[in-house]
Design a protein around this motif. Structure first.
Motif, PDB file in Angstrom:
ATOM      1  N   CYS A  33       0.868  -1.160   0.000  1.00  0.00           N
ATOM      2  CA  CYS A  33       0.000   0.000   0.000  1.00  0.00           C
ATOM      3  C   CYS A  33       0.911   1.218   0.000  1.00  0.00           C
ATOM      4  O   CYS A  33       1.972   1.216   0.629  1.00  0.00           O
ATOM      5  CB  CYS A  33      -0.893   0.008   1.234  1.00  0.00           C
ATOM      6  N   GLY A  35       1.256   5.422   0.547  1.00  0.00           N
ATOM      7  CA  GLY A  35       0.598   6.546   1.185  1.00  0.00           C
ATOM      8  C   GLY A  35       1.417   7.811   1.091  1.00  0.00           C
ATOM      9  O   GLY A  35       2.641   7.771   0.972  1.00  0.00           O
ATOM     10  N   ARG A  47      -1.504  11.113   7.801  1.00  0.00           N
ATOM     11  CA  ARG A  47      -1.720  10.536   6.476  1.00  0.00           C
ATOM     12  C   ARG A  47      -2.678  11.433   5.704  1.00  0.00           C
ATOM     13  O   ARG A  47      -3.723  11.828   6.228  1.00  0.00           O
ATOM     14  CB  ARG A  47      -2.276   9.110   6.605  1.00  0.00           C
ATOM     15  N   SER A  50      -3.914   7.576   0.568  1.00  0.00           N
ATOM     16  CA  SER A  50      -3.270   6.286   0.373  1.00  0.00           C
ATOM     17  C   SER A  50      -4.045   5.457  -0.638  1.00  0.00           C
ATOM     18  O   SER A  50      -5.213   5.745  -0.933  1.00  0.00           O
ATOM     19  CB  SER A  50      -3.130   5.521   1.695  1.00  0.00           C
ATOM     20  N   ASP A  52      -4.403   1.197  -1.771  1.00  0.00           N
ATOM     21  CA  ASP A  52      -3.984  -0.151  -1.425  1.00  0.00           C
ATOM     22  C   ASP A  52      -3.709  -0.976  -2.679  1.00  0.00           C
ATOM     23  O   ASP A  52      -3.814  -0.468  -3.800  1.00  0.00           O
ATOM     24  CB  ASP A  52      -5.007  -0.822  -0.498  1.00  0.00           C
ATOM     25  N   ARG A  99       1.542  -1.228   4.890  1.00  0.00           N
ATOM     26  CA  ARG A  99       0.327  -2.021   4.987  1.00  0.00           C
ATOM     27  C   ARG A  99      -0.783  -1.205   5.648  1.00  0.00           C
ATOM     28  O   ARG A  99      -0.517  -0.434   6.555  1.00  0.00           O
ATOM     29  CB  ARG A  99       0.595  -3.281   5.831  1.00  0.00           C
ATOM     30  N   ILE A 100      -1.992  -1.402   5.128  1.00  0.00           N
ATOM     31  CA  ILE A 100      -3.139  -0.669   5.669  1.00  0.00           C
ATOM     32  C   ILE A 100      -4.017  -1.615   6.477  1.00  0.00           C
ATOM     33  O   ILE A 100      -4.379  -2.691   6.016  1.00  0.00           O
ATOM     34  CB  ILE A 100      -3.949  -0.014   4.531  1.00  0.00           C
ATOM     35  N   PHE A 105      -2.130   2.948   9.061  1.00  0.00           N
ATOM     36  CA  PHE A 105      -1.124   2.600   8.056  1.00  0.00           C
ATOM     37  C   PHE A 105       0.168   2.254   8.771  1.00  0.00           C
ATOM     38  O   PHE A 105       0.668   3.050   9.568  1.00  0.00           O
ATOM     39  CB  PHE A 105      -0.926   3.819   7.150  1.00  0.00           C
ATOM     40  N   THR A 107       4.080   1.651   8.268  1.00  0.00           N
ATOM     41  CA  THR A 107       5.104   1.991   7.278  1.00  0.00           C
ATOM     42  C   THR A 107       6.235   0.978   7.273  1.00  0.00           C
ATOM     43  O   THR A 107       6.805   0.679   8.321  1.00  0.00           O
ATOM     44  CB  THR A 107       5.672   3.384   7.564  1.00  0.00           C
TER      45      THR A 107
END
Length: 120
Positions: A33, A35, A47, A50, A52, A99-100, A105, A107
């Motif tokens: 993902c 962002g 954020r 973003s 995915d 990854r969400i 999120f 990082t």
């Protein structure tokens, strides 16, 4: 070596536009993902937008309708088109691969950032 390199920042007047780019080196970002984040002086990093791996997008409320996140897989690059900029959009913008989850999120990789300054 894994790197994310941002570009496209600058100084604009309120109402103007900028397009930020985030190029990925040393890895293919597609399974991740991606962002865009920003941090204003004295404030926490937040954020902004973003996308995915299924190309579902998310925007924070304050930028909805003004910012657009997009990808060019042939260039391994993610973009953030910012229109109708406001002084409160000022900050250091950085991109991240990760990854969400429903709560946020996570990082894995992060770039150094590019400064955006919007004057009134």
């Amino acid at each position: 070596q894994v790197r994310l390199v941002e570009s496209g920042g600058g100084s604009v007047q309120a109402g103007g536009s900028l397009r930020l780019s985030c190029a990925a080196f040393g890895f293919t970002y597609q399974p991740y993902c991606m962002g865009w984040f920003r941090q204003a002086p004295g404030k926490e990093r937040e954020r902004v937008a973003s996308v995915d791996s299924d190309r579902n997008t998310w925007y924070r409320d304050s930028v909805k309708g003004r910012f657009t996140i997009s990808q060019d897989n042939t260039k391994n690059t993610v973009y953030l088109q910012m229109n109708s900029l406001k002084p409160e959009d000022t900050g250091m913008y950085s991109c991240a691969a990760g990854r969400i989850y429903s709560w946020g999120f996570v990082t894995d990789y992060r770039g150094q950032g590019t400064q955006v300054t919007v004057s009134s």
